[in-house]
Design a protein around this motif. Structure first.
Motif, PDB file in Angstrom:
ATOM      1  N   PRO A 248      34.041  50.256  47.651  1.00 34.35           N
ATOM      2  CA  PRO A 248      35.026  49.949  46.619  1.00 34.35           C
ATOM      3  C   PRO A 248      34.963  48.492  46.153  1.00 34.35           C
ATOM      4  CG  PRO A 248      36.075  49.822  48.752  1.00 34.35           C
ATOM      5  CD  PRO A 248      34.643  50.228  49.014  1.00 34.35           C
ATOM      6  N   GLY A 249      35.485  48.278  44.952  1.00 29.13           N
ATOM      7  CA  GLY A 249      35.785  46.926  44.527  1.00 29.13           C
ATOM      8  C   GLY A 249      37.162  46.541  45.047  1.00 29.13           C
ATOM      9  N   ILE A 250      37.587  45.366  44.680  1.00 29.92           N
ATOM     10  CA  ILE A 250      38.932  44.903  45.053  1.00 29.92           C
ATOM     11  C   ILE A 250      39.641  44.426  43.796  1.00 29.92           C
ATOM     12  CG2 ILE A 250      40.137  42.920  46.066  1.00 29.92           C
ATOM     13  CD1 ILE A 250      38.755  43.233  48.573  1.00 29.92           C
ATOM     14  N   ILE A 251      40.922  44.790  43.660  1.00 31.98           N
ATOM     15  CA  ILE A 251      41.785  44.129  42.681  1.00 31.98           C
ATOM     16  C   ILE A 251      42.918  43.465  43.456  1.00 31.98           C
ATOM     17  CG2 ILE A 251      41.211  45.734  40.813  1.00 31.98           C
ATOM     18  CD1 ILE A 251      44.050  46.922  41.205  1.00 31.98           C
ATOM     19  N   PHE A 252      43.314  42.301  42.996  1.00 29.16           N
ATOM     20  CA  PHE A 252      44.379  41.561  43.658  1.00 29.16           C
ATOM     21  C   PHE A 252      45.681  41.883  42.925  1.00 29.16           C
ATOM     22  CE2 PHE A 252      40.453  38.967  44.277  1.00 29.16           C
ATOM     23  CZ  PHE A 252      40.285  39.293  45.622  1.00 29.16           C
ATOM     24  N   ILE A 253      46.343  42.906  43.410  1.00 30.76           N
ATOM     25  CA  ILE A 253      47.415  43.559  42.667  1.00 30.76           C
ATOM     26  C   ILE A 253      48.633  42.656  42.468  1.00 30.76           C
ATOM     27  CG2 ILE A 253      48.488  44.669  44.675  1.00 30.76           C
ATOM     28  CD1 ILE A 253      47.902  46.270  41.202  1.00 30.76           C
ATOM     29  N   ASP A 254      48.963  41.821  43.452  1.00 31.50           N
ATOM     30  CA  ASP A 254      50.117  40.932  43.277  1.00 31.50           C
ATOM     31  C   ASP A 254      49.836  39.873  42.225  1.00 31.50           C
ATOM     32  OD1 ASP A 254      51.558  42.311  45.176  1.00 31.50           O
ATOM     33  OD2 ASP A 254      50.967  41.008  46.831  1.00 31.50           O
ATOM     34  N   ARG A 255      48.602  39.381  42.192  1.00 34.17           N
ATOM     35  CA  ARG A 255      48.222  38.403  41.162  1.00 34.17           C
ATOM     36  C   ARG A 255      48.299  39.045  39.782  1.00 34.17           C
ATOM     37  NH1 ARG A 255      43.066  35.616  42.869  1.00 34.17           N
ATOM     38  NH2 ARG A 255      44.568  34.330  44.020  1.00 34.17           N
ATOM     39  N   GLY A 547      41.076  32.533  41.915  1.00 33.29           N
ATOM     40  CA  GLY A 547      42.034  33.057  40.950  1.00 33.29           C
ATOM     41  C   GLY A 547      41.576  34.264  40.160  1.00 33.29           C
ATOM     42  N   CYS A 548      40.502  34.918  40.583  1.00 34.29           N
ATOM     43  CA  CYS A 548      40.084  36.155  39.911  1.00 34.29           C
ATOM     44  C   CYS A 548      41.106  37.261  40.182  1.00 34.29           C
ATOM     45  CB  CYS A 548      38.710  36.594  40.404  1.00 34.29           C
ATOM     46  SG  CYS A 548      37.376  35.435  40.040  1.00 34.29           S
ATOM     47  N   LYS A 549      41.169  38.233  39.296  1.00 35.57           N
ATOM     48  CA  LYS A 549      42.091  39.357  39.491  1.00 35.57           C
ATOM     49  C   LYS A 549      41.427  40.547  40.162  1.00 35.57           C
ATOM     50  CE  LYS A 549      45.255  38.064  35.815  1.00 35.57           C
ATOM     51  NZ  LYS A 549      45.897  38.425  34.526  1.00 35.57           N
ATOM     52  N   GLY A 550      40.156  40.445  40.382  1.00 31.78           N
ATOM     53  CA  GLY A 550      39.419  41.502  41.055  1.00 31.78           C
ATOM     54  C   GLY A 550      37.964  41.099  41.118  1.00 31.78           C
ATOM     55  N   VAL A 551      37.178  41.904  41.819  1.00 29.81           N
ATOM     56  CA  VAL A 551      35.751  41.601  41.895  1.00 29.81           C
ATOM     57  C   VAL A 551      34.984  42.890  42.149  1.00 29.81           C
ATOM     58  CG1 VAL A 551      35.828  41.045  44.365  1.00 29.81           C
ATOM     59  CG2 VAL A 551      33.995  40.107  42.953  1.00 29.81           C
ATOM     60  N   THR A 552      33.852  43.016  41.473  1.00 28.08           N
ATOM     61  CA  THR A 552      32.927  44.141  41.651  1.00 28.08           C
ATOM     62  C   THR A 552      31.565  43.570  41.993  1.00 28.08           C
ATOM     63  OG1 THR A 552      34.113  45.504  40.044  1.00 28.08           O
ATOM     64  CG2 THR A 552      31.856  46.134  40.543  1.00 28.08           C
ATOM     65  N   ILE A 553      30.950  44.113  43.027  1.00 29.45           N
ATOM     66  CA  ILE A 553      29.625  43.610  43.413  1.00 29.45           C
ATOM     67  C   ILE A 553      28.610  44.741  43.326  1.00 29.45           C
ATOM     68  CG2 ILE A 553      30.731  41.963  44.959  1.00 29.45           C
ATOM     69  CD1 ILE A 553      28.524  44.454  46.618  1.00 29.45           C
ATOM     70  N   TYR A 554      27.368  44.359  43.187  1.00 30.52           N
ATOM     71  CA  TYR A 554      26.286  45.345  43.254  1.00 30.52           C
ATOM     72  C   TYR A 554      25.075  44.718  43.921  1.00 30.52           C
ATOM     73  CZ  TYR A 554      22.917  48.909  42.313  1.00 30.52           C
ATOM     74  OH  TYR A 554      21.967  49.880  42.474  1.00 30.52           O
TER      75      TYR A 554
END
Length: 749
Positions: A248-255, A547-554
């Motif tokens: 999965p990716g991550i989103i920083f939901i509170d931010r 301060g990113c709101k999420g991140v996707t890696i490959y």
């Protein structure tokens, strides 16, 4: 003003996906007429606010905005504006409630949206966990992951038709009791292929990761704490599976919710499929991108032009909200109440090249931040002026913008979207991504291959005097300039490709644009194949820190069915990696029994003979097209030989059917058994009919990916018969959460 020059690739994409067609599939409008159609339709919204509006003048303004390729709206607007469908939004978020009725309402609503070309995001965090009580039946719940499969199967069926493919985002909060099952739900590549998945990480969780503490799990039904997990162990599991296959990716939901402009309406729970657009339940958003490669002038940025394009783009996108035909009344109500738009950019890498700035230079990060701050400010001013003329968005009075502005037309202004297909139309680099490669192979008719070279690189190579056909072919093979002595060092630094940029610098660029973006930034952090799990962990933590709101890696080549090569050949040691045994075809006996079927095709009558061995297993096929010779006959014979080889080697015939069935050519015909799309399709149907008559197999055509039945890999890993673009045969790229091709094909639509 006439239409700006379009590349051959742009013309091919427009003809394939965007231009109006007759019943035979032939284009009946030109690219110029497409832009005129869209401009006329979107300009007409002004009449809703001013009956005396000069619509021809505004139509010309919008036409020039698009025809110059300075700005393009998202694909649904280009495809559908001024046509019967008139569905103009790219992204939607739907709620998934904790009841059977609400769950299947969401499936139905998803189907309607995807049928019209939109992508959908869901949070499954409201669903009670696995084995929780179900009051109506006194049974137990199967949990959110099991219900995700229902959404996945529905999308698989829907995407078989239409101009855009269905795509979903599935999100689960990190404090949901089923989070561990969710994290690894895409461990095997054939599951949830129509989903990108992300974990909604809370500040509480990230702080526990930093401190090495446990964090609580909460049952969404009762709101009670049901247990605790070690935060670092969960984080390491997220990182491991992202390293393994990209999810999965991550989103920083509170931010994300701290930037929610309308918190009184509820919390944001999910995003659109590529992650750049957080939305409330039933919200949609209209996106568009400014072509930054057109904003350079004499080695500097033309700020005046960028400001002018920004202001006109805001006007355009606000009009789209009024001209849109909404699939559901709930979506229309929520969208018009907040009037969110997402103006972003494409061509940033090409702009840097024109300015002579390497992508990973500190000046590039500073410039990205400065550009986005400028667009944000000019966009806000344009939205403010529209609000004075038309009124603020209805929820403005209770929004967080109320204390900062006297009026505001749109709750959000900016989003950095992938811009994958529209960047091809514009002939520029994708979004804010670096160049993926400098030289590509483009597959054209009759099996010919043409080298396609980045125009800026070709120009520099010719000016600097090191251009040659042999060098271009060498660059194609190795994928970068790094180890080529023929290329000057300054050129190597300027034309670095995605896999030469460090993962940390990918994140720094994302953070630079995020600082002045209302919504979020779609960006893929590329890792080399030999990157470690620890490397991925560092990037996830850096994204949170910056301060990113999420991140996707490959990680390069981490997905078995989405092989991603910078050059044209896999490494020799990887070709045989993991194989336990070699397949050899069975010997043929003297006598075979079978049947021959006559099938009408566009090339003439095709005779397909299917033979079985002494045990009743399919063994071989023979194909003949009437008395014809030439290409059709040779191709059908070749298919027959390869199918026979596969059958004799133990490949399940139903898998062969899946590969061949549905392949279409330019001369489909109708037969007694239904529509025959091509000779390949006819051969597949002949095998299928033979199997049905023998009652030996049933072909489930809902499964898009092929899993080998015989375990030839060490742990029975699935083998996927895909690694190239299914439409043009070119290399598939993984960018911004999507598998895509330079020809315009995308798994995400």
């Amino acid at each position: 003003m006439s239409l700006a020059p379009l590349t051959s690739n742009a013309l091919a994409v427009l003809e394939k996906r965007y231009l109006k067609k007759d019943l035979q599939g032939n284009p009946i409008e030109t690219p110029e007429e497409l832009f005129r159609r869209v401009a006329r339709n979107i300009a007409s919204a002004d009449q809703l606010y001013n009956p005396k509006a000069d619509l021809p003048c505004l139509e010309e303004e919008f036409f020039q905005l698009m025809a110059s390729l300075d700005f393009l709206p998202n694909s649904p607007t280009l495809m559908n504006a001024g046509r019967e469908l008139q569905q103009l939004s790219a992204c939607f978020v739907l709620p998934v409630g904790d009841s059977m009725e609400e769950i299947f309402d969401a499936v139905k609503h998803m189907a309607l949206i995807q049928k019209s070309g939109g992508g959908t995001g869901f949070s499954f965090s409201r669903l009670r966990p696995k084995n929780d009580v179900v009051g109506s039946t006194k049974g137990v719940s199967s949990g959110p992951v099991s219900f995700m499969s229902v959404f996945d199967a529905a999308t698989e069926t829907i995407k078989q038709g239409g101009t855009r493919r269905g795509a979903n985002m599935g999100i689960l909060r990190v404090d949901h009791p089923d989070i561990l099952e969710f994290i690894q739900c895409k461990d095997r590549d054939h599951r949830f292929n129509n989903f990108n998945i992300s974990v909604a990480a809370t500040d509480e969780f990230m702080e526990a990761v930093e401190k090495g503490k446990d964090y609580p799990l909460r049952n969404p039904r009762t709101k009670e704490i049901t247990g605790h997990l070690p935060a670092r162990e969960v984080f390491e599991k997220i990182v491991y599976y992202a390293w393994k296959n990209g999810d999965p990716g991550i989103i920083f939901i509170d931010r994300i919710n701290r930037d929610n402009p309308t918190p009184h309406l509820g919390e944001i729970e999910s995003t659109n499929p590529c992650g750049e657009q957080p939305l409330l339940p039933y919200e949609s958003c209209n996106l568009g991108s400014i072509n930054l490669s057109h904003m350079a002038k004499n080695g500097e940025i033309d700020w005046e032009k960028l400001g002018s394009v920004t202001e006109r783009a805001i006007h355009f996108l606000d009009n789209v909200i009024d001209m849109n035909r909404y699939t559901l009344p709930q979506i229309e109500a929520m969208t018009k109440a907040n009037r969110k738009i997402g103006l972003g950019v494409m061509g940033f890498a090409d702009l840097l090249i024109q300015l002579g700035i390497p992508y990973n230079h500190p000046m590039a990060f500073e410039l990205g931040e400065r550009i986005m701050a400028f667009i944000q400010e000019k966009g806000r001013q344009a939205s403010y002026r529209l609000a004075l003329q038309r009124g603020s968005f209805p929820n403005f009075e209770k929004s967080t913008l109320k204390g900062k502005w006297e009026a505001m037309r749109n709750a959000t202004i900016t989003t950095i979207a992938p811009a994958g297909t529209i960047s091809i139309i514009a002939g520029t680099s994708s979004g804010i991504e670096p160049l993926f490669a400098l030289v590509f192979v483009r597959h054209v008719l009759d099996g010919k291959k043409l080298l396609e070279i980045n125009p800026f690189f070709e120009q520099v190579a010719r000016v600097e005097g090191f251009y040659s056909e042999d060098l271009m072919k060498k660059i194609l093979e190795v994928g970068s300039l790094k180890d080529l002595p023929e290329v000057p060092e300054k050129v190597k630094r300027l034309f670095m490709t995605a896999h030469e940029i460090s993962p940390e610098d990918h994140v720094r660029m994302q953070a630079a644009f995020q600082k002045y973006t209302d919504n979020a930034v779609s960006k893929t952090v590329n890792f080399p194949h030999d990157a470690t799990v620890e490397d991925v962990a560092k990037v996830y933590l850096l994204a949170y820190e910056l301060g990113c709101k999420g991140v996707t890696i490959y990680r390069d080549r981490s997905r078995e069915e989405q092989v991603l090569y910078k050059g044209i050949q896999p490494r020799e040691e990887e070709k045989m990696d993991g194989f336990k045994k070699e397949r050899r075809p069975r010997a043929r006996g003297d006598v075979m029994h079978g049947s021959t079927r006559k099938i009408k095709t566009g090339c003439g009558n095709l005779y397909v003979t299917v033979n079985e061995d002494e045990e009743g297993r399919l063994f071989e096929i023979f194909n003949q097209i009437g008395k014809a010779g030439g290409c059709a006959a040779s191709q059908s014979e070749a298919i027959g030989r390869l199918v026979s080889l596969a059958l004799r080697s133990g490949i399940d015939p139903t898998e062969i059917v899946r590969q061949l069935k549905g392949i279409s050519c330019h001369m489909p015909v109708w037969s007694q058994e239904g529509r025959i799309l091509s000779c390949s399709d006819a051969i597949a149907k002949a095998i299928e009919w033979h199997l049905r008559e023998k009652n030996k197999a049933k072909v489930d055509l809902k499964e898009a990916w092929v899993e080998e039945k015989t375990p030839i890999f060490g742990k029975s890993n699935p083998i996927f018969q895909r690694g190239a673009c299914p439409e043009c045969g070119g290399p598939l790229l993984f960018e911004e959460g999507c598998v895509k091709c330079l020809c315009g094909y995308s798994d995400c639509g």
